[in-house]
Motif scaffolding. Structure first.
Motif, PDB file in Angstrom:
ATOM      1  N   ASN A 114       0.798  -1.225   0.000  1.00 30.67           N
ATOM      2  CA  ASN A 114       0.000   0.000   0.000  1.00 30.67           C
ATOM      3  C   ASN A 114       0.831   1.275   0.000  1.00 30.67           C
ATOM      4  O   ASN A 114       0.415   2.288  -0.559  1.00 30.67           O
ATOM      5  CB  ASN A 114      -0.944   0.004   1.208  1.00 30.67           C
ATOM      6  N   THR A 115       2.012   1.234   0.631  1.00 31.72           N
ATOM      7  CA  THR A 115       2.834   2.438   0.733  1.00 31.72           C
ATOM      8  C   THR A 115       4.057   2.430  -0.172  1.00 31.72           C
ATOM      9  O   THR A 115       4.671   3.469  -0.388  1.00 31.72           O
ATOM     10  CB  THR A 115       3.319   2.643   2.180  1.00 31.72           C
ATOM     11  N   TYR A 116       4.452   1.267  -0.681  1.00 33.16           N
ATOM     12  CA  TYR A 116       5.637   1.085  -1.524  1.00 33.16           C
ATOM     13  C   TYR A 116       6.941   1.260  -0.740  1.00 33.16           C
ATOM     14  O   TYR A 116       8.019   1.221  -1.345  1.00 33.16           O
ATOM     15  CB  TYR A 116       5.655   2.039  -2.721  1.00 33.16           C
ATOM     16  N   THR A 117       6.855   1.502   0.554  1.00 29.76           N
ATOM     17  CA  THR A 117       8.054   1.606   1.385  1.00 29.76           C
ATOM     18  C   THR A 117       8.223   0.316   2.192  1.00 29.76           C
ATOM     19  O   THR A 117       7.376  -0.573   2.133  1.00 29.76           O
ATOM     20  CB  THR A 117       7.972   2.817   2.326  1.00 29.76           C
ATOM     21  N   MET A 118       9.300   0.228   2.934  1.00 35.49           N
ATOM     22  CA  MET A 118       9.676  -0.995   3.638  1.00 35.49           C
ATOM     23  C   MET A 118       8.526  -1.613   4.434  1.00 35.49           C
ATOM     24  O   MET A 118       7.833  -0.912   5.176  1.00 35.49           O
ATOM     25  CB  MET A 118      10.849  -0.689   4.586  1.00 35.49           C
ATOM     26  N   ASP A 119       8.325  -2.920   4.266  1.00 33.96           N
ATOM     27  CA  ASP A 119       7.406  -3.662   5.123  1.00 33.96           C
ATOM     28  C   ASP A 119       8.006  -3.646   6.524  1.00 33.96           C
ATOM     29  O   ASP A 119       8.986  -4.332   6.803  1.00 33.96           O
ATOM     30  CB  ASP A 119       7.253  -5.093   4.606  1.00 33.96           C
ATOM     31  N   CYS A 120       7.427  -2.839   7.405  1.00 31.68           N
ATOM     32  CA  CYS A 120       8.090  -2.520   8.672  1.00 31.68           C
ATOM     33  C   CYS A 120       7.731  -3.477   9.806  1.00 31.68           C
ATOM     34  O   CYS A 120       8.145  -3.263  10.943  1.00 31.68           O
ATOM     35  CB  CYS A 120       7.773  -1.086   9.079  1.00 31.68           C
ATOM     36  N   ASN A 121       6.984  -4.504   9.502  1.00 33.92           N
ATOM     37  CA  ASN A 121       6.630  -5.457  10.558  1.00 33.92           C
ATOM     38  C   ASN A 121       7.179  -6.840  10.243  1.00 33.92           C
ATOM     39  O   ASN A 121       8.333  -7.127  10.504  1.00 33.92           O
ATOM     40  CB  ASN A 121       5.109  -5.465  10.758  1.00 33.92           C
ATOM     41  N   GLY A 122       6.380  -7.694   9.638  1.00 36.40           N
ATOM     42  CA  GLY A 122       6.793  -9.083   9.444  1.00 36.40           C
ATOM     43  C   GLY A 122       8.082  -9.248   8.675  1.00 36.40           C
ATOM     44  O   GLY A 122       9.013  -9.932   9.128  1.00 36.40           O
ATOM     45  N   LEU A 124      10.504  -7.155   7.970  1.00 38.86           N
ATOM     46  CA  LEU A 124      11.657  -6.578   8.649  1.00 38.86           C
ATOM     47  C   LEU A 124      12.134  -7.487   9.776  1.00 38.86           C
ATOM     48  O   LEU A 124      13.333  -7.782   9.893  1.00 38.86           O
ATOM     49  CB  LEU A 124      11.303  -5.199   9.197  1.00 38.86           C
ATOM     50  N   ARG A 125      11.238  -7.942  10.601  1.00 35.84           N
ATOM     51  CA  ARG A 125      11.620  -8.806  11.725  1.00 35.84           C
ATOM     52  C   ARG A 125      12.262 -10.105  11.236  1.00 35.84           C
ATOM     53  O   ARG A 125      13.228 -10.594  11.830  1.00 35.84           O
ATOM     54  CB  ARG A 125      10.407  -9.097  12.588  1.00 35.84           C
ATOM     55  N   GLU A 126      11.725 -10.660  10.158  1.00 37.94           N
ATOM     56  CA  GLU A 126      12.262 -11.914   9.631  1.00 37.94           C
ATOM     57  C   GLU A 126      13.692 -11.762   9.125  1.00 37.94           C
ATOM     58  O   GLU A 126      14.450 -12.739   9.097  1.00 37.94           O
ATOM     59  CB  GLU A 126      11.379 -12.408   8.480  1.00 37.94           C
ATOM     60  N   LYS A 155      15.069  -0.529  18.274  1.00 35.49           N
ATOM     61  CA  LYS A 155      15.348  -0.395  19.706  1.00 35.49           C
ATOM     62  C   LYS A 155      15.358  -1.754  20.387  1.00 35.49           C
ATOM     63  O   LYS A 155      16.224  -2.033  21.230  1.00 35.49           O
ATOM     64  CB  LYS A 155      14.309   0.513  20.358  1.00 35.49           C
ATOM     65  N   GLN A 156      14.431  -2.609  20.022  1.00 38.58           N
ATOM     66  CA  GLN A 156      14.354  -3.951  20.612  1.00 38.58           C
ATOM     67  C   GLN A 156      15.623  -4.755  20.355  1.00 38.58           C
ATOM     68  O   GLN A 156      16.067  -5.520  21.218  1.00 38.58           O
ATOM     69  CB  GLN A 156      13.148  -4.687  20.039  1.00 38.58           C
ATOM     70  N   HIS A 157      16.235  -4.547  19.178  1.00 37.43           N
ATOM     71  CA  HIS A 157      17.405  -5.344  18.793  1.00 37.43           C
ATOM     72  C   HIS A 157      18.715  -4.554  18.857  1.00 37.43           C
ATOM     73  O   HIS A 157      19.756  -5.064  18.447  1.00 37.43           O
ATOM     74  CB  HIS A 157      17.214  -5.896  17.376  1.00 37.43           C
ATOM     75  N   GLY A 158      18.664  -3.319  19.332  1.00 36.14           N
ATOM     76  CA  GLY A 158      19.881  -2.521  19.464  1.00 36.14           C
ATOM     77  C   GLY A 158      20.504  -2.135  18.132  1.00 36.14           C
ATOM     78  O   GLY A 158      21.733  -2.159  17.978  1.00 36.14           O
ATOM     79  N   LEU A 159      19.682  -1.737  17.167  1.00 34.66           N
ATOM     80  CA  LEU A 159      20.155  -1.436  15.823  1.00 34.66           C
ATOM     81  C   LEU A 159      20.155   0.066  15.541  1.00 34.66           C
ATOM     82  O   LEU A 159      19.343   0.815  16.085  1.00 34.66           O
ATOM     83  CB  LEU A 159      19.268  -2.142  14.787  1.00 34.66           C
TER      84      LEU A 159
END
Length: 376
Positions: A114-122, A124-126, A155-159
């Protein structure tokens, strides 16, 4: 509708912009010629301060390109061989080249449909592994990526998070300027950008004092004081002439961006319901419409049809990173990023620049409707 005979619509009209600013630009150039402070001169410092204020950030350090801005930010955070950096599969190759330049491994993730930008949930986490050190979300086409979920994952992963804002000068995310949202940001002043130089140029924006100090040295042979080199640096400086020209243009940027928004609204209103997919505008963002990108199933035929009517269009970008010959070493064959790959066959960037006229937009829309009626 009545179209003026012989109307031509360029994709971008840089001469029109420069004609309007000719007196201001000539005065700025003459000032530099008179002072002859061509390298790291007074206008460089002034432009950096003005651009930092524009981005609502603490520091802005000018460099010679947007690619260098990304690379030096990665180097400033000691990212290099053995590290992985995650970025969007749908981007210009410079984003990924900067990662390669520091010796790190690019890790691509597919985009949100929908946004054409990074899939910021699934997605990215994978993509995160024990070697991941940074994330580079791309504010593509002037549309900010959804930063809050990205920052939360980081923040969760210290990145480290570095914004690729090379197409998004002045855009806002939830009211905040892009460039001020993460550990650092990179901007490009390539001539066709919303804020473009008369040549190459770039800017690094950060709120981190130590990183800003390090980048000041990295861009200038690793020296804080002339001939005293604290590190092995580079020659990545923005020359004073470009800084002076960019200072002139920066004063007009908000006005130009508002004109782009007006044109985008007109395109969207007039193009609806003609067998094409209109570009997204996320509710969290105030985009600056560096590009107005539609999707069409008969994209190549449409582009040829428009070209015959003297309407210039561009493909951003026809070949995804994983399918580029230069990045076959990533071993991500066709099908690895299905949304990015499908969209690459459908996207078409329509003319978009501040000086675009209502008549030009109506002609573009009329031509697309004419094409669509023949291919429905």
């Amino acid at each position: 509708m009545t179209i003026q005979e012989g109307l031509q619509v360029p994709f971008i009209d840089l001469p029109a912009q420069h004609r309007a600013l000719n007196d201001e630009i000539q005065a700025a150039v003459n000032r530099i010629l008179e002072r002859s402070d061509f390298i790291l001169g007074n206008d460089v410092s002034l432009f950096e301060a003005e651009f930092a204020a524009f981005c609502e950030a603490k520091h802005a350090i000018s460099v010679d390109s947007g690619t260098s801005a990304l690379e030096l930010l990665l180097r400033a955070y000691d990212i290099g061989p053995g590290d992985e950096v995650i970025t969007a599969a749908n981007t210009f190759i410079a984003t990924v080249l900067a990662i390669s330049y520091v010796g790190a491994t690019p890790v691509l993730v597919d985009i949100d449909p929908n946004t054409y930008t990074m899939d910021c949930n699934g997605k990215l986490r994978e993509a995160i592994t024990s070697r991941t050190k940074a994330i580079i979300p791309v504010h593509l086409y002037g549309q900010p990526a959804d930063m809050d979920p990205i920052l939360a994952v980081a923040k969760q992963h210290g990145l480290i998070v570095i914004e690729d804002a090379c197409q998004a000068h002045g855009a806002r995310y939830k009211g905040k300027r892009v460039g001020s949202l993460a550990h650092g940001a990179a901007f490009s002043f390539y001539p066709a950008k919303n804020l473009g130089a008369c040549g190459d140029g770039g800017m690094i924006v950060t709120n981190d004092d130590a990183v800003a100090d390090r980048i000041h040295m990295l861009r200038n042979y690793g020296q804080r004081e002339k001939y005293y080199h604290a590190m092995k640096g580079y020659n990545r400086r923005l020359d004073t002439m470009q800084a002076a020209i960019l200072r002139v243009k920066l004063k007009h940027l908000d006005e130009w961006n508002e004109m782009r928004r007006k044109h985008a609204r007109a395109y969207t209103k007039l193009l609806g319901g003609n067998g094409i997919v209109l570009p997204p505008a996320a509710n969290y963002a105030e985009p600056v419409w560096h590009l107005y990108v539609i999707r069409a199933h008969h994209r190549d035929e449409m582009r040829e049809f428009l070209a015959k009517r003297r309407i210039s269009t561009v493909l951003h970008y026809p070949v995804p990173i994983n399918l580029q010959e230069a990045y076959q070493d990533l071993d991500r064959p066709r099908g690895s990023y299905p949304i990015t790959e499908r969209y690459a066959d459908e996207i078409l960037s329509l003319p978009m620049f501040p000086e675009l006229t209502d008549e030009m937009i109506e002609y573009v829309v009329h031509s697309i409707k004419e094409f669509s009626s023949q291919h429905s």
